[in-house]
Structures are given as structure tokens and as C-alpha cells.
Scaffold this motif. Structure first.
Motif, PDB file in Angstrom:
ATOM      1  N   GLN A   1       0.837  -1.206   0.000  1.00 36.31           N
ATOM      2  CA  GLN A   1       0.000   0.000   0.000  1.00 36.31           C
ATOM      3  C   GLN A   1       0.867   1.249   0.000  1.00 36.31           C
ATOM      4  O   GLN A   1       0.634   2.180  -0.772  1.00 36.31           O
ATOM      5  N   SER A   2       1.874   1.272   0.866  1.00 34.17           N
ATOM      6  CA  SER A   2       2.745   2.449   0.941  1.00 34.17           C
ATOM      7  C   SER A   2       3.514   2.662  -0.351  1.00 34.17           C
ATOM      8  O   SER A   2       3.646   3.800  -0.824  1.00 34.17           O
ATOM      9  N   LEU A   3       4.048   1.594  -0.909  1.00 38.02           N
ATOM     10  CA  LEU A   3       4.824   1.717  -2.145  1.00 38.02           C
ATOM     11  C   LEU A   3       3.967   2.239  -3.291  1.00 38.02           C
ATOM     12  O   LEU A   3       4.394   3.107  -4.056  1.00 38.02           O
ATOM     13  N   VAL A   4       2.751   1.726  -3.412  1.00 41.24           N
ATOM     14  CA  VAL A   4       1.843   2.218  -4.455  1.00 41.24           C
ATOM     15  C   VAL A   4       1.542   3.691  -4.206  1.00 41.24           C
ATOM     16  O   VAL A   4       1.519   4.494  -5.144  1.00 41.24           O
ATOM     17  N   HIS A   5       1.351   4.054  -2.954  1.00 40.98           N
ATOM     18  CA  HIS A   5       1.086   5.446  -2.610  1.00 40.98           C
ATOM     19  C   HIS A   5       2.248   6.347  -3.037  1.00 40.98           C
ATOM     20  O   HIS A   5       2.040   7.444  -3.552  1.00 40.98           O
TER      21      HIS A   5
ATOM     22  N   ALA B   1      -6.036   6.949 -10.792  1.00 42.39           N
ATOM     23  CA  ALA B   1      -7.235   6.230 -10.351  1.00 42.39           C
ATOM     24  C   ALA B   1      -6.936   4.749 -10.145  1.00 42.39           C
ATOM     25  O   ALA B   1      -7.380   4.148  -9.158  1.00 42.39           O
ATOM     26  N   LEU B   2      -6.174   4.153 -11.059  1.00 47.69           N
ATOM     27  CA  LEU B   2      -5.827   2.740 -10.916  1.00 47.69           C
ATOM     28  C   LEU B   2      -4.979   2.514  -9.671  1.00 47.69           C
ATOM     29  O   LEU B   2      -5.233   1.580  -8.897  1.00 47.69           O
ATOM     30  N   ALA B   3      -3.986   3.371  -9.453  1.00 48.29           N
ATOM     31  CA  ALA B   3      -3.117   3.219  -8.281  1.00 48.29           C
ATOM     32  C   ALA B   3      -3.911   3.369  -6.991  1.00 48.29           C
ATOM     33  O   ALA B   3      -3.699   2.612  -6.032  1.00 48.29           O
ATOM     34  N   VAL B   4      -4.830   4.316  -6.958  1.00 53.38           N
ATOM     35  CA  VAL B   4      -5.652   4.506  -5.757  1.00 53.38           C
ATOM     36  C   VAL B   4      -6.522   3.278  -5.519  1.00 53.38           C
ATOM     37  O   VAL B   4      -6.686   2.830  -4.372  1.00 53.38           O
ATOM     38  N   SER B   5      -7.054   2.687  -6.562  1.00 54.05           N
ATOM     39  CA  SER B   5      -7.862   1.470  -6.421  1.00 54.05           C
ATOM     40  C   SER B   5      -7.018   0.301  -5.921  1.00 54.05           C
ATOM     41  O   SER B   5      -7.446  -0.460  -5.037  1.00 54.05           O
ATOM     42  N   VAL B   6      -5.830   0.163  -6.453  1.00 58.89           N
ATOM     43  CA  VAL B   6      -4.916  -0.905  -6.011  1.00 58.89           C
ATOM     44  C   VAL B   6      -4.519  -0.679  -4.561  1.00 58.89           C
ATOM     45  O   VAL B   6      -4.498  -1.615  -3.750  1.00 58.89           O
ATOM     46  N   ARG B   7      -4.230   0.563  -4.228  1.00 57.42           N
ATOM     47  CA  ARG B   7      -3.860   0.915  -2.854  1.00 57.42           C
ATOM     48  C   ARG B   7      -5.005   0.603  -1.899  1.00 57.42           C
ATOM     49  O   ARG B   7      -4.806   0.072  -0.810  1.00 57.42           O
ATOM     50  N   PHE B   8      -6.223   0.913  -2.300  1.00 54.39           N
ATOM     51  CA  PHE B   8      -7.371   0.608  -1.456  1.00 54.39           C
ATOM     52  C   PHE B   8      -7.530  -0.893  -1.255  1.00 54.39           C
ATOM     53  O   PHE B   8      -7.883  -1.346  -0.154  1.00 54.39           O
ATOM     54  N   MET B   9      -7.280  -1.673  -2.290  1.00 50.04           N
ATOM     55  CA  MET B   9      -7.378  -3.129  -2.155  1.00 50.04           C
ATOM     56  C   MET B   9      -6.380  -3.635  -1.111  1.00 50.04           C
ATOM     57  O   MET B   9      -6.711  -4.496  -0.290  1.00 50.04           O
ATOM     58  N   ALA B  10      -5.178  -3.085  -1.125  1.00 47.91           N
ATOM     59  CA  ALA B  10      -4.173  -3.474  -0.124  1.00 47.91           C
ATOM     60  C   ALA B  10      -4.636  -3.071   1.271  1.00 47.91           C
ATOM     61  O   ALA B  10      -4.443  -3.814   2.245  1.00 47.91           O
TER      62      ALA B  10
END
Length: 137
Positions: free
Chosen positions: A99-103, A109-118
Motif C-alpha cells: 500500500q505504501s509503495l503504491v502510494h 485512479a488505478l493506483a488509488v484502487s490498487v492501494r485501497f485493495m491493499a
């Protein structure tokens, strides 16, 4: 010997500390180079680069979640119930790091969705642990 719960808790703390040290090293470099006055850096890095703003938010998110998720790990460790948390401890730590690395990488929008999944993985693990610790099983 350290259990997965102890390692995950220590890893979560160490990751939070790493993000803070990274942010402060970059801030110090900016101050020493005269790019920003020391008293002109707000906690959220709002007047700095987008990366620095994401770094501040990633660190803050770790600080916000450490008492809850780390607290559950600590309860399990203190009460000798790591058998409840050990199986998912590394999953929690991995999801937090991811989550932190994606952040840090992006706010698309895709990164925020992936981050939310984590984050959702961490929440699900936390709820499961809380219920398991409360029920004693």
C-alpha cells in the motif's frame, strides 16, 4: 525465537520509521540547499513536490493504522495468542508495504484502487484478528 506476529509488528514499526527518516532526510537536504526555509515546511509537505506530499501521506497512514493493527498484534503477543495472528501476520505486513509503495509511486485512479485493495486486506485481517482475540479462538 521471534514469531511471525513479532516480526510483522516490528516490520510495521520499522517501515513507519523508514518513511519518516526518508522524509526528514529529504527535508533536511532541501533546507541545507536553501530551497526551503526550515520553518516553511508544513507537516503534509503541501509546498513541496508531489512525491514529498505522497511520502507525508504514506507515513501518516502508517501512523494512523499502527495503533490499531499493531495493537492487535501486541495483544496477541502479550496474551500468548500468536497462534491466532501468526498465519496472517506476513500478509498484513506485505499488504502494508505494498500500500505504501503504491502510494509513493502514483495517485492515478488505478493506483488509488490498487492501494485501497491493499488497505482492505489489512482491514479484513484486523477485523478477523479482533474477533478471534475477543472470542479466544
Amino acid at each position: 525465537m521471534a514469531t511471525p506476529s513479532v516480526i510483522a509488528l516490528t516490520g510495521f514499526i520499522a517501515w513507519t520509521l523508514f518513511l519518516l527518516v526518508l522524509m526528514e532526510v529529504i527535508r533536511l537536504q532541501l533546507v541545507l540547499r536553501g530551497k526551503v526555509a526550515a520553518n516553511r515546511i508544513p507537516p503534509d509537505n503541501a509546498n513541496l513536490s508531489p512525491f514529498m506530499q505522497r511520502l507525508a501521506r504514506a507515513h501518516a497512514n502508517c501512523v494512523e493504522n499502527l495503533p490499531v493493527l499493531g495493537g492487535l498484534l501486541l495483544v496477541a503477543i502479550a496474551t500468548g495468542n500468536t497462534a491466532l495472528t501468526d498465519p496472517l501476520a506476513y500478509w498484513l505486513l506485505g499488504a502494508r508495504l505494498f500500500q505504501s509503495l503504491v502510494h509513493l509511486i502514483s495517485t492515478t485512479a488505478l493506483a488509488v484502487s490498487v492501494r485501497f485493495m491493499a488497505f482492505a486486506v489489512q482491514l479484513a485481517i484486523g477485523v478477523y484478528w479482533a474477533l478471534s482475540l475477543l472470542s479466544g479462538s
